[in-house]
Design an enzyme around this catalytic site. Structure first.
Site, PDB file in Angstrom:
ATOM      1  N   HIS A 157      40.876 -26.760  -0.544  1.00  0.00           N
ATOM      2  CA  HIS A 157      39.892 -26.326  -1.550  1.00  0.00           C
ATOM      3  C   HIS A 157      40.549 -25.902  -2.858  1.00  0.00           C
ATOM      4  O   HIS A 157      39.866 -25.765  -3.872  1.00  0.00           O
ATOM      5  CB  HIS A 157      39.055 -25.170  -0.990  1.00  0.00           C
ATOM      6  CG  HIS A 157      38.110 -25.612   0.081  1.00  0.00           C
ATOM      7  ND1 HIS A 157      36.778 -25.844  -0.152  1.00  0.00           N
ATOM      8  CD2 HIS A 157      38.310 -25.908   1.385  1.00  0.00           C
ATOM      9  CE1 HIS A 157      36.191 -26.243   0.965  1.00  0.00           C
ATOM     10  NE2 HIS A 157      37.101 -26.291   1.917  1.00  0.00           N
ATOM     11  N   ASP A 365      41.907 -23.723 -10.980  1.00  0.00           N
ATOM     12  CA  ASP A 365      40.834 -23.637  -9.988  1.00  0.00           C
ATOM     13  C   ASP A 365      40.723 -24.986  -9.299  1.00  0.00           C
ATOM     14  O   ASP A 365      40.703 -26.021  -9.970  1.00  0.00           O
ATOM     15  CB  ASP A 365      39.504 -23.324 -10.697  1.00  0.00           C
ATOM     16  CG  ASP A 365      38.610 -22.405  -9.882  1.00  0.00           C
ATOM     17  OD1 ASP A 365      38.741 -22.403  -8.642  1.00  0.00           O
ATOM     18  OD2 ASP A 365      37.780 -21.696 -10.482  1.00  0.00           O
TER      19      ASP A 365
HETATM   20  P1  ADQ Z   1      36.302 -19.701  -5.041  1.00  0.00           P
HETATM   21  O1  ADQ Z   1      37.643 -19.408  -5.620  1.00  0.00           O
HETATM   22  O2  ADQ Z   1      35.667 -18.584  -4.315  1.00  0.00           O
HETATM   23  O3  ADQ Z   1      36.325 -20.993  -4.104  1.00  0.00           O
HETATM   24  P2  ADQ Z   1      34.102 -20.937  -6.690  1.00  0.00           P
HETATM   25  O4  ADQ Z   1      34.198 -22.386  -6.487  1.00  0.00           O
HETATM   26  O5  ADQ Z   1      33.743 -20.565  -8.089  1.00  0.00           O
HETATM   27  O6  ADQ Z   1      35.420 -20.148  -6.340  1.00  0.00           O
HETATM   28  O7  ADQ Z   1      32.975 -20.385  -5.735  1.00  0.00           O
HETATM   29  C1  ADQ Z   1      32.539 -19.055  -5.799  1.00  0.00           C
HETATM   30  C2  ADQ Z   1      31.197 -18.928  -5.087  1.00  0.00           C
HETATM   31  O8  ADQ Z   1      30.919 -17.535  -4.934  1.00  0.00           O
HETATM   32  C3  ADQ Z   1      30.054 -19.538  -5.868  1.00  0.00           C
HETATM   33  O9  ADQ Z   1      29.170 -20.200  -4.985  1.00  0.00           O
HETATM   34  C4  ADQ Z   1      29.379 -18.332  -6.510  1.00  0.00           C
HETATM   35  O10 ADQ Z   1      27.985 -18.447  -6.680  1.00  0.00           O
HETATM   36  C5  ADQ Z   1      29.673 -17.243  -5.512  1.00  0.00           C
HETATM   37  N1  ADQ Z   1      29.742 -15.961  -6.214  1.00  0.00           N
HETATM   38  C6  ADQ Z   1      30.564 -15.610  -7.211  1.00  0.00           C
HETATM   39  N2  ADQ Z   1      30.279 -14.363  -7.647  1.00  0.00           N
HETATM   40  C7  ADQ Z   1      29.255 -13.939  -6.926  1.00  0.00           C
HETATM   41  C8  ADQ Z   1      28.491 -12.735  -6.893  1.00  0.00           C
HETATM   42  N3  ADQ Z   1      28.715 -11.694  -7.725  1.00  0.00           N
HETATM   43  N4  ADQ Z   1      27.498 -12.639  -5.999  1.00  0.00           N
HETATM   44  C9  ADQ Z   1      27.268 -13.656  -5.147  1.00  0.00           C
HETATM   45  N5  ADQ Z   1      27.923 -14.811  -5.129  1.00  0.00           N
HETATM   46  C10 ADQ Z   1      28.910 -14.951  -6.003  1.00  0.00           C
HETATM   47  C11 ADQ Z   1      37.350 -21.876  -3.604  1.00  0.00           C
HETATM   48  C12 ADQ Z   1      38.235 -22.531  -4.673  1.00  0.00           C
HETATM   49  C13 ADQ Z   1      37.365 -23.237  -5.707  1.00  0.00           C
HETATM   50  C14 ADQ Z   1      36.464 -24.250  -5.010  1.00  0.00           C
HETATM   51  C15 ADQ Z   1      35.729 -23.616  -3.843  1.00  0.00           C
HETATM   52  C16 ADQ Z   1      34.995 -24.660  -3.007  1.00  0.00           C
HETATM   53  O11 ADQ Z   1      39.059 -21.542  -5.288  1.00  0.00           O
HETATM   54  O12 ADQ Z   1      38.175 -23.882  -6.680  1.00  0.00           O
HETATM   55  O13 ADQ Z   1      35.504 -24.733  -5.938  1.00  0.00           O
HETATM   56  O14 ADQ Z   1      36.627 -22.952  -2.971  1.00  0.00           O
HETATM   57  O15 ADQ Z   1      35.855 -25.686  -2.631  1.00  0.00           O
END
Ligand code: ADQ
Length: 470
Positions: A157, A365
């Site tokens: 990921h 990311d």
């Molecule tokens: P993350 O590093 O966690 O994921 P991201 O892809 O942005 O990053 O996903 C975060 C998730 O958490 C989103 O669905 C978002 O809505 C949720 N989220 C963030 N803040 C929140 C809050 N305050 N309340 C509720 N929900 C919240 C890792 C990798 C990424 C990759 C994903 C999936 O680091 O690059 O995109 O896995 O593969």
């Protein structure tokens, strides 16, 4: 149809109580498992003084969940240690805070062995096994040692780092060799796949056999880029749910005569939050005429609080948001609103929709789902503008966003000014192209393309003797 066994470090199935607080990935994996009638296996999130290997089985929303507790030392060395103090920073290009502690590596190997031993009895001959993320790279190797012959796939990921970074990791060769015990290895983007290929061809004399196969260590693995998406249809649906509408109304009431800029990220140094705050500060300095027309809302729930680097960034962000507000706030206006809470998905959808700008500026990311969620939640008649870091995997396929270098406060400032003053026609044109792609390349198509590739691989060309011997 084969059963699917999904393995991830943490297992977070939907709660089933109607709350929509779980993220897109958890929902997608749960749906995949229902379709394939499988098992979701991982760490329970709990520790015991000694490892027992006891399996906790439950059924949540039609998904069979199997979890195991870890020993306290595993939590320190495997999870907080190798996963989050070594691999996470290194793979996000933060050599300066990468810890190369031998005990972490040993804990990582031990925890993966323990996962394999606990999972082994659950695997039946026709099952497909899909293992997720950097915590579990050696899991297939451990399962193979226990005699598992099933097709096994791995999806990373997070980014795969450049060759010169990878070689700073002691025993990097063993880690990469473990990836050749999978039948299929998936990355988020072609760029990460190329970085992997470059390591394999220049460091261990491996070679690419054809578009989809790489050979090294006497083995051949199928590889591919499988960019993850969001459940766009569900997001577009929940944005008109009562709770999303209420949240939208609350946000709209707070931003009358103002435009909202929103950032939503786990509080993590890879997300570029400090650089984003500095970019916003630059914008306030450079654009006095727009200044009082904006409100920047940053939502950043705390994560991995037991790791020092996360406490440090938290302290720095508290100071930075305080400094910007101290410098620019007026009796009736604060430019920055910074909150550390977690919100439900429907509430987030309402927040995204109320924001004129989605500001997504990670320093690195793997993909970044927030960028896609922001697009999925917009009003087609009056959409907002996505400002996106070129270092998010998402930028590969979201070129209609305003793409910025997150290290440059000037670029962030200029993109914000452009987004805030962009004509509706241009906003619609850009958003439409992004929305169509977010819908087409959603989480379901990601899941299906990976599982189909895992289930039904094309025959690889024979590896040359040189590659096989390396
Ligand atoms: P993350 O590093 O966690 O994921 P991201 O892809 O942005 O990053 O996903 C975060 C998730 O958490 C989103 O669905 C978002 O809505 C949720 N989220 C963030 N803040 C929140 C809050 N305050 N309340 C509720 N929900 C919240 C890792 C990798 C990424 C990759 C994903 C999936 O680091 O690059 O995109 O896995 O593969």
């Amino acid at each position: 149809m084969s059963r699917l066994i999904v393995v991830s470090n943490r297992v977070t199935p939907p709660s089933g109580d109607g709350e929509e607080s779980v993220g897109g990935l958890a929902m997608a994996l749960a749906a995949a498992l229902r379709e394939y009638s499988g098992i979701w296996f991982g760490w329970s999130g709990r520790t015991t003084p000694e490892f027992t290997g006891h399996l906790h089985m439950s059924r949540v929303q039609g998904v069979t969940v199997a979890t195991v507790d870890l020993e306290e030392a595993d939590l320190e060395e495997y999870y907080n240690g190798y996963a989050n103090k070594t691999l996470w920073p290194l793979f996000h290009y933060r050599l300066d805070i990468t810890a190369y502690d031998r005990s972490f590596g040993e804990g990582y190997e031990r925890a993966n062995r323990r996962f394999a031993e606990t999972l082994r009895p659950l695997i039946e001959p026709d099952d497909l096994v899909w293992i997720h993320d950097y915590h579990l790279i050696p899991l297939a190797r451990e399962l193979r040692r226990l005699g598992v012959k099933n097709r096994m796939g791995f999806f990373l990921h997070i980014p795969w780092p450049a060759h010169q970074l990878m070689v700073t990791l002691p025993r990097h060769r063993q880690l990469v060799q473990a990836m050749f015990d999978y039948d299929l290895v998936g990355f988020q983007t072609d760029g990460y796949l190329q970085a992997f290929e470059e390591y394999v061809t220049s460091e261990v004399d491996g070679m690419r056999l054809d578009d989809e196969h790489i050979a090294a260590f006497g083995k051949t693995v199928r590889v591919g880029a499988f960019p993850i998406g969001v459940d766009a249809a569900d997001f577009s649906r929940i944005v008109s749910s009562p709770r999303a509408l209420r949240t939208y109304d609350v946000m709209a009431a707070h931003t009358v005569f103002r435009k909202m800029i929103v950032g939503v990220d786990r509080l993590d140094y890879s997300k570029g939050l400090e650089e984003r705050f500095l970019g916003f500060e630059r914008f306030l300095v450079d654009n006095p005429e727009l200044r009082r027309e904006v409100l920047f809302l940053q939502i950043a729930p705390l994560s991995r609080e037991s790791v020092d680097a996360y406490q440090e960034i938290r302290a720095r962000l508290d100071a930075l948001s305080g400094r910007i507000n101290g410098e620019f706030a007026d009796i009736d206006w604060n430019p920055v609103r910074y909150v550390n809470k977690t919100y439900r998905r429907d509430e987030l959808a309402g927040v995204y929709r109320a924001a004129r700008v989605g500001l997504v500026t990670p320093l690195r990311d793997g993909m970044n789902l927030v960028a896609k969620e922001y697009i999925a939640a917009q009003n087609p008649e009056d959409p907002g503008v996505l400002v996106l870091s070129r270092f998010a995997g998402a930028a590969d396929r979201m070129r209609e966003a305003l793409i910025v270098n997150p290290n440059s406060p000037e670029e962030i400032s200029e993109a914000l000014a452009r987004a805030l003053t962009m004509e509706r026609e241009e906003r619609i044109r850009r958003w439409r192209a992004l929305f169509d792609r977010v819908c087409r390349e959603d989480v379901e198509s990601w899941r299906d393309s990976f599982v189909n590739a895992l289930a039904d691989p094309p025959r690889p060309k024979a590896a040359t003797p040189q590659a096989l011997a390396s």
